[in-house]
Design an enzyme around this catalytic site. Structure first.
Site, mmCIF file in Angstrom:
data_model
loop_
_atom_site.group_PDB
_atom_site.id
_atom_site.type_symbol
_atom_site.label_atom_id
_atom_site.label_comp_id
_atom_site.label_asym_id
_atom_site.label_seq_id
_atom_site.Cartn_x
_atom_site.Cartn_y
_atom_site.Cartn_z
ATOM 1 N N GLU A 115 -2.247 3.514 -0.251
ATOM 2 C CA GLU A 115 -3.069 4.599 0.265
ATOM 3 C C GLU A 115 -4.189 3.938 1.074
ATOM 4 O OE1 GLU A 115 -4.671 7.252 -2.705
ATOM 5 O OE2 GLU A 115 -5.790 8.345 -1.154
ATOM 6 N N ARG A 168 1.228 -3.481 -14.169
ATOM 7 C CA ARG A 168 0.306 -3.877 -13.108
ATOM 8 C C ARG A 168 -0.317 -5.223 -13.426
ATOM 9 N NH1 ARG A 168 -2.149 0.588 -11.201
ATOM 10 N NH2 ARG A 168 -3.861 -0.549 -10.303
ATOM 11 N N LYS A 194 -10.277 0.083 -7.241
ATOM 12 C CA LYS A 194 -10.820 0.277 -5.901
ATOM 13 C C LYS A 194 -12.229 0.849 -5.966
ATOM 14 C CE LYS A 194 -6.699 1.038 -3.101
ATOM 15 N NZ LYS A 194 -5.780 2.093 -2.651
HETATM 16 P P1 ATP Z 1 -6.176 3.764 -6.354
HETATM 17 O O1 ATP Z 1 -5.407 4.429 -7.437
HETATM 18 O O2 ATP Z 1 -7.464 3.142 -6.787
HETATM 19 O O3 ATP Z 1 -6.235 4.515 -5.074
HETATM 20 P P2 ATP Z 1 -3.901 2.033 -6.218
HETATM 21 O O4 ATP Z 1 -4.094 0.816 -7.022
HETATM 22 O O5 ATP Z 1 -2.998 3.086 -6.703
HETATM 23 O O6 ATP Z 1 -5.346 2.504 -5.951
HETATM 24 P P3 ATP Z 1 -2.392 2.119 -3.789
HETATM 25 O O7 ATP Z 1 -2.903 1.878 -2.427
HETATM 26 O O8 ATP Z 1 -1.893 3.465 -4.114
HETATM 27 O O9 ATP Z 1 -3.553 1.680 -4.732
HETATM 28 O O10 ATP Z 1 -1.337 1.019 -4.185
HETATM 29 C C1 ATP Z 1 -0.237 0.662 -3.395
HETATM 30 C C2 ATP Z 1 0.809 0.018 -4.263
HETATM 31 O O11 ATP Z 1 0.285 -1.133 -4.902
HETATM 32 C C3 ATP Z 1 1.273 0.962 -5.351
HETATM 33 O O12 ATP Z 1 2.686 0.934 -5.390
HETATM 34 C C4 ATP Z 1 0.675 0.401 -6.592
HETATM 35 O O13 ATP Z 1 1.485 0.637 -7.711
HETATM 36 C C5 ATP Z 1 0.559 -1.089 -6.277
HETATM 37 N N1 ATP Z 1 -0.532 -1.684 -7.047
HETATM 38 C C6 ATP Z 1 -1.828 -1.338 -7.018
HETATM 39 N N2 ATP Z 1 -2.548 -2.054 -7.898
HETATM 40 C C7 ATP Z 1 -1.676 -2.891 -8.508
HETATM 41 C C8 ATP Z 1 -1.793 -3.896 -9.526
HETATM 42 N N3 ATP Z 1 -2.975 -4.169 -10.105
HETATM 43 N N4 ATP Z 1 -0.686 -4.569 -9.889
HETATM 44 C C9 ATP Z 1 0.492 -4.304 -9.306
HETATM 45 N N5 ATP Z 1 0.677 -3.381 -8.354
HETATM 46 C C10 ATP Z 1 -0.386 -2.669 -7.954
HETATM 47 MG MG MG Z 2 -2.325 5.000 -5.466
HETATM 48 MG MG MG Z 3 -3.720 4.123 -8.390
#
Ligand code: ATP
Ligand code: MG
Ligand code: MG
Length: 569
Positions: free
Chosen positions: A32, A275, A285
């Site tokens: 995102e 994760r 974030k």
């Molecule tokens: P937020 O929920 O704070 O907006 P997010 O961590 O969901 O952030 P995205 O931009 O939606 O961020 O993440 C993109 C991809 O990265 C998603 O498929 C998510 O599952 C993966 N991702 C995010 N954080 C992690 C993590 N700590 N470990 C592994 N994969 C991650």
């Molecule tokens: Mg997300």
């Molecule tokens: Mg998220």
């Protein structure tokens, strides 16, 4: 191949190819664009792009831009930069917003099929009706609206007739389901917000679960890899894919074909993995954003940040990041990775990849009194002790050199192997020296050392074989280039900065020693480095020429990592 990765996701992919379920595989990385990528995202990038590469498949980069209020083109650009920096190239770049018309048609279809309805409950009322883990939900009073009324209301939502939050479109699934995600989840909401891609074309936006499942299906994604917290959403994911059923309804995807996109529709399989969590780090974030906006760090690319931009500026290399992702592996077990695993991956990469140079971080002058005034010469040094292909370089040597203050002790502790008054030490590549005099200022601070270079002890001479305890590094005081050296360390001083007990927050755990800036000296062959060139400064650590600030005239080096782990007991 013994290096073949064998995690459970790759096993599934292997089986799906072997059984003929898929002829080719396709993955996607779906960020995102509401912030900068961090090292957790790198795990997901290495997984999605890595699998595509290993199995001759492809991986799309898709911006999940369904929440316009928080999204920004600045993030869109940085994310692309980060993915490429890690060494990956996407098959296609897509945006969820490319599919807004198709999403809209899909919701109309669900309504027409009696599988979705327009609900007038407020967000608060929806919550109250939803029930709890132990208590079933109650049906919305709007659940049994006629298809005609629902279609009319949805079209008027789309036309912008209603204010934000007045109505939603909800899937009609099961208000008594044990899985709360299936209790008539929202598919569309009203939001009169300008979108960074579609402007003011849409007053309604699809919800994440709906958009995500359909986006995967539209692109023909075979394996949709996401983190464990989406496990409970999988039944909804499947419900969306199955009930919209692009494969049997070309009208839905006609807007894509009209826009020049291929019609690919597939039934993707969602697979969850744990994760990445790293100690001494925050990864949400929201917290990273707060560190930036509260100016607790110098922006998103502060070298102490776990963002990919920050790690890059710190001197982390794409190879180290990929090695780290490999070490951490893929599983369904949530765990906390030790920060030293990340640092270890960088050391391992730089040990083989970084040329050696000499730099003095905390300089004190050493005058070799038996050399002639103005004595200068060039010494030849190998650039890497274990790899001849790095070649050699000339290092200027002179009567006056800088050495590191910590390589001298007037009163040495037990086991000391460096310089002491009257003692001998090897000056790397130049010969054996003896310290004769210690010169101090009025406060007792040492301002200069005076010594003697044994002329029979130059490398290669017979006299060089004499046993001397230590070897120290140095930089010619005539040729050395004054350099800003930024000594970075971990941003937090405790393993769990997310700990909020006793009313504390991560702000209370910032490491006051996480950045120290000093002026030192580097040999000329370090000063001329290009920005982002990494070196091992011998005996000192791995350093990188700062990506933004380093110039030959005003060198700036960031400490990427120390030579040894100083944090573990
Ligand atoms: P937020 O929920 O704070 O907006 P997010 O961590 O969901 O952030 P995205 O931009 O939606 O961020 O993440 C993109 C991809 O990265 C998603 O498929 C998510 O599952 C993966 N991702 C995010 N954080 C992690 C993590 N700590 N470990 C592994 N994969 C991650
Ligand atoms: Mg997300
Ligand atoms: Mg998220």
């Amino acid at each position: 191949d013994s290096h073949e990765k064998r995690d459970f996701i790759r096993q599934i992919v292997r089986e799906d190819l072997a059984s003929g379920k898929h002829q080719a595989i396709k993955t996607r990385f779906p960020p995102e664009p509401n912030g900068y990528l961090h090292i957790g995202h790198a795990k997901s990038i290495c997984l999605n792009f890595g699998i595509a590469g290993e199995f001759s498949g492809v991986c799309n980069l898709r911006f999940d831009d369904t929440n316009p209020a928080k999204e920004d083109p600045e993030y869109v650009a940085a994310i692309q930069d980060d993915v490429r920096w890690l060494g990956f190239e996407w098959n296609e770049l897509r945006h969820a917003s490319d599919y807004f018309q198709t999403y809209y048609l899909a919701a109309e279809k669900l309504i027409a099929d009696g599988k979705a309805y327009v609900c007038d409950l407020s967000a608060e009322e929806v919550r109250a009706y939803r029930g709890t883990l132990t208590e079933p939900g109650r049906p919305s009073p709007y659940r049994d609206r006629s298809v005609e009324e629902n279609l009319d209301l949805f079209r008027r939502m789309r036309a912008g007739e209603f204010p934000d939050g007045a109505r939603t479109v909800r899937a009609k699934i099961d208000m008594a389901s044990g899985n709360i995600n299936l209790r008539d989840p929202a598919l569309y909401r009203i939001k009169h917000v300008e979108h960074q891609n579609t402007g003011n074309a849409w007053p309604i936006y699809p919800m994440y679960d709906f958009a995500h499942a359909l986006g995967d299906s539209i692109e023909g994604i075979t394996h949709s890899l996401c983190t464990l917290e989406f496990e409970d959403h999988r039944p909804l994911y499947d419900w969306c894919v199955d009930n919209v059923d692009f494969a049997h309804d070309d009208a839905l995807t006609q807007p894509l074909v009209d826009a020049g996109l291929p019609r690919e529709a597939a039934k993707p399989r969602q697979i969850e993995f744990s994760r990445l969590n790293i100690n001494y780090t925050v990864m949400s974030k929201r917290k990273l954003m707060a560190l930036v906006t509260e100016q607790l760090v110098d922006g998103w690319e502060d070298p102490r940040m776990p963002t990919l931009q920050g790690l890059r500026r710190r001197g982390y290399t794409p190879a180290a990041m990929r090695l780290f992702a490999e070490r951490v592996g893929i599983s369904k077990q949530n765990s906390m990775i030790d920060f030293s695993v990340l640092e270890g991956a960088l050391r391992e990469d730089l040990d083989s990849a970084a040329p050696r140079r000499m730099a003095v971080v905390d300089p004190v002058k050493l005058v070799l009194t038996n050399l002639a005034e103005g004595h200068e010469e060039q010494l030849t040094f190998s650039n890497h002790p274990k790899d001849e292909s790095f070649g050699t370089r000339e290092v200027p040597f002179a009567r006056e050199v800088w050495i590191d203050r910590e390589d001298f002790a007037e009163v040495p502790p037990k086991g000391w192997k460096r310089l002491v008054p009257g003692g001998e030490v090897r000056l790397r590549g130049a010969g054996i020296i003896r310290c004769d005099d210690v010169i101090k200022d009025a406060d007792g601070t040492i301002t200069e050392l005076r010594g003697w270079l044994d002329p029979e002890s130059r490398p290669g001479m017979e006299g060089a074989n004499r046993k001397v305890k230590g070897t120290i590094h140095w930089v010619s005081a005539v040729h050395g280039v004054p350099t800003e050296i930024r000594l970075y360390d971990r941003l937090f001083s405790v393993p769990n900065p997310d700990d909020e007990s006793e009313g504390k927050t991560y702000r209370d755990y910032l490491n006051p020693e996480s950045r120290r800036t000093v002026t030192g000296y580097v040999e000329p062959a370090a000063a001329t480095a290009a920005p982002e060139q990494s070196f091992q400064f011998e005996r000192t650590g791995y350093f990188v020429a700062d990506r933004r600030d380093h110039t030959e005239a005003k060198p700036v080096f960031n400490r990427s990592v120390t030579l040894r782990d100083t944090w573990s007991a």
